[in-house]
Design an enzyme around this catalytic site. Structure first.
Site, PDB file in Angstrom:
ATOM      1  N   ALA A  60       0.645  -1.223  -0.066  1.00  0.00           N
ATOM      2  CA  ALA A  60      -0.060   0.157   0.058  1.00  0.00           C
ATOM      3  C   ALA A  60       0.805   1.179  -0.107  1.00  0.00           C
ATOM      4  O   ALA A  60       1.696   1.165   0.940  1.00  0.00           O
ATOM      5  CB  ALA A  60      -1.264  -0.324   0.953  1.00  0.00           C
ATOM      6  N   GLN A 102      -0.624  -0.283  -5.284  1.00  0.00           N
ATOM      7  CA  GLN A 102      -1.981  -0.848  -4.733  1.00  0.00           C
ATOM      8  C   GLN A 102      -1.514   1.342  -3.901  1.00  0.00           C
ATOM      9  O   GLN A 102      -0.968   2.248  -2.986  1.00  0.00           O
ATOM     10  CB  GLN A 102      -1.668  -1.026  -3.590  1.00  0.00           C
ATOM     11  CG  GLN A 102      -2.846  -1.165  -2.754  1.00  0.00           C
ATOM     12  CD  GLN A 102      -3.531  -2.747  -1.855  1.00  0.00           C
ATOM     13  OE1 GLN A 102      -2.425  -2.249  -1.126  1.00  0.00           O
ATOM     14  NE2 GLN A 102      -4.565  -3.342  -1.980  1.00  0.00           N
ATOM     15  N   ASN A 172      -9.670  -4.370   4.105  1.00  0.00           N
ATOM     16  CA  ASN A 172      -8.571  -4.064   4.995  1.00  0.00           C
ATOM     17  C   ASN A 172      -8.963  -2.921   5.789  1.00  0.00           C
ATOM     18  O   ASN A 172      -8.043  -2.935   6.892  1.00  0.00           O
ATOM     19  CB  ASN A 172      -7.073  -4.622   4.646  1.00  0.00           C
ATOM     20  CG  ASN A 172      -7.163  -5.575   3.832  1.00  0.00           C
ATOM     21  OD1 ASN A 172      -7.773  -6.212   3.697  1.00  0.00           O
ATOM     22  ND2 ASN A 172      -5.752  -5.929   3.708  1.00  0.00           N
ATOM     23  N   TYR A 174      -9.394   0.053   5.428  1.00  0.00           N
ATOM     24  CA  TYR A 174      -8.315   1.133   5.781  1.00  0.00           C
ATOM     25  C   TYR A 174     -10.513   2.408   4.954  1.00  0.00           C
ATOM     26  O   TYR A 174     -11.372   1.972   4.696  1.00  0.00           O
ATOM     27  CB  TYR A 174      -8.141   1.566   4.576  1.00  0.00           C
ATOM     28  CG  TYR A 174      -6.491   0.220   4.993  1.00  0.00           C
ATOM     29  CD1 TYR A 174      -6.170   1.146   6.811  1.00  0.00           C
ATOM     30  CD2 TYR A 174      -5.985  -0.579   4.631  1.00  0.00           C
ATOM     31  CE1 TYR A 174      -5.171   0.320   6.801  1.00  0.00           C
ATOM     32  CE2 TYR A 174      -4.677  -1.638   5.312  1.00  0.00           C
ATOM     33  CZ  TYR A 174      -4.621  -1.042   6.656  1.00  0.00           C
ATOM     34  OH  TYR A 174      -3.893  -1.889   7.089  1.00  0.00           O
TER      35      TYR A 174
END
Ligand SMILES: Cc1cc2nc3c(=O)[nH]c(=O)nc-3n(C[C@H](O)[C@H](O)[C@H](O)COP(=O)(O)O)c2cc1C
Length: 369
Positions: A60, A102, A172, A174
């Site tokens: 990320a 990502q 996840n 976020y």
């Protein structure tokens, strides 16, 4: 219908072709400098793991200064990141592996220490259900548009750095997921309330990124979207909500949808969806409108083929940490030589520096250790 095989090449809607159907799953390394600039260690880590695999999705990378989730995170929120990102893309692309980055904003899943005294932000001022969570500040409407603009700028930097695509991190827990979740999103304006309103942020963000690619990319460029299928909190995202999200997203000009699962054949917690795996339900809803990527504890060719019964591409996470040559071993009938464990003295050879090693210890399941 003929069965899909992981060794086959795959061409996305945008025209980008992968040499096989294996993708390295996005995995945070915690290896970057304090300001998000990539390190030599990190480039080496990716270089070791590319070449045989169809594509690599990077860790990320945060698109906004206020979206930083942890120390050592990769940054894509400033032009100073460009040179390092260009090196990263070319390290991955040797011998034809495609490089996707990502794009991420942590929202409430960070803290004021990582943000150097600044309070985290989210859809609403609701803490995550974990012991150390801080209460975030609810975003003002102009700040919501600014974050969408940050994703746009991140996409432009990814194009300029020479990546082959971006993956929007809608999974996840976020920020993108926080807007869709009735736990973190209690807004009473057009961004919250009904499932349609909670989808608005992901909707606008995805359209903006797709339009940005149309306007800026000079060669085929992939846009993917990752999502988590359900939450455990009450209220929280239920599998039925996710089927709505996926149905809407599958109508867009996205190249792929990527589910985030700990095991590829998991069943939903919802009583209405227990007849088959979540992967099977999701694949039915997507119905070939876009490519579908599976993930979750795939440890060999047999399991990859099983996952491909309900998806088009298979992402590999932890097995790629322990054995960078996992894909070539599966493709060349050498599965008996795959390494699933890493001894302390092998860490350097595998490019697993302190940050990723600690993270790996926390996240490695019993099966892998
Ligand atoms: C060390 C580590 C870091 C991770 N970081 C990310 C991340 O940055 N973005 C993301 O979407 N998923 C992240 N994940 C989840 C993986 O992409 C993947 O979904 C998960 O590990 C399950 O796949 P596996 O069983 O093949 O490891 C991470 C997983 C691990 C083990």
């Amino acid at each position: 219908m003929t069965k899909k095989h992981y060794s086959e090449s795959f061409t996305f809607k945008s025209g980008v072709t992968l040499k096989n159907r294996f993708i390295m799953a996005p995995m945070t390394t915690k290896m970057s400098f304090f300001d998000g600039v990539i390190t030599e260690d990190e480039k080496k880590y990716y270089y070791l793991r590319s070449k045989d695999i169809g594509a690599v999705v990077t860790a990320a990378a945060n698109v906004s200064e206020g979206g930083k989730g942890w120390e050592g995170e990769l940054g894509i929120h400033d032009d100073r990141h460009l040179a390092g990102l260009a090196d990263l893309a070319s390290a991955i692309q040797r011998n034809g592996t495609k490089a996707f980055i990502q794009l991420y904003h942590g929202g409430r899943m960070t803290n004021s220490s990582v943000l150097r005294g600044v309070q985290p932000v989210s859809a609403s001022a609701v803490k995550a259900e974990r012991p150390t969570a801080e209460e975030p500040r609810a975003l003002e409407e102009d700040e919501i548009y600014q974050i969408i603009e940050d994703f746009k700028q991140g996409t432009i930097r990814a194009i300029e750095a020479g990546f082959d695509g971006v993956e929007l991190h809608g999974a996840n827990t976020y920020l993108i997921q926080q807007f869709f979740s009735p736990h973190s999103n209690r807004r009473e304006d057009k961004w919250g309330g009904s499932v349609e309103n909670r989808f608005r942020f992901a909707d606008l963000l995805t359209d903006t990124v797709i339009e940005t690619v149309k306007a800026y990319a000079k060669r085929p460029f992939v846009v993917g979207y990752r999502f988590s299928p359900e939450e455990y909190e009450t209220p929280g995202i239920r599998f039925g909500d996710t089927l709505y999200l996926v149905d809407k997203l599958a109508d867009k000009a996205l190249d792929y949808l990527h589910v985030s699962l700990g095991k590829y054949d998991l069943t939903s917690q919802s009583e209405e969806y227990k007849e088959k795996s979540m992967l099977a339900y999701l694949n039915e809803v997507i119905n070939n409108r876009t490519a579908f990527m599976s993930v979750g504890d795939v440890r060999g060719g047999e399991e990859a083929l099983e996952a491909l019964e309900h998806s088009d591409l298979v992402a590999l996470g932890r097995v790629m940490l322990a054995d960078p040559h996992f894909v070539s071993k599966v493709l060349n009938d050498r599965e008996d030589t795959i390494r699933f464990t890493v001894a302390d003295e092998e860490r350097e050879e595998l490019g697993l520096t302190n940050g990723v090693w600690q993270f790996m210890q926390n996240m490695m399941s019993d099966r892998i250790n």
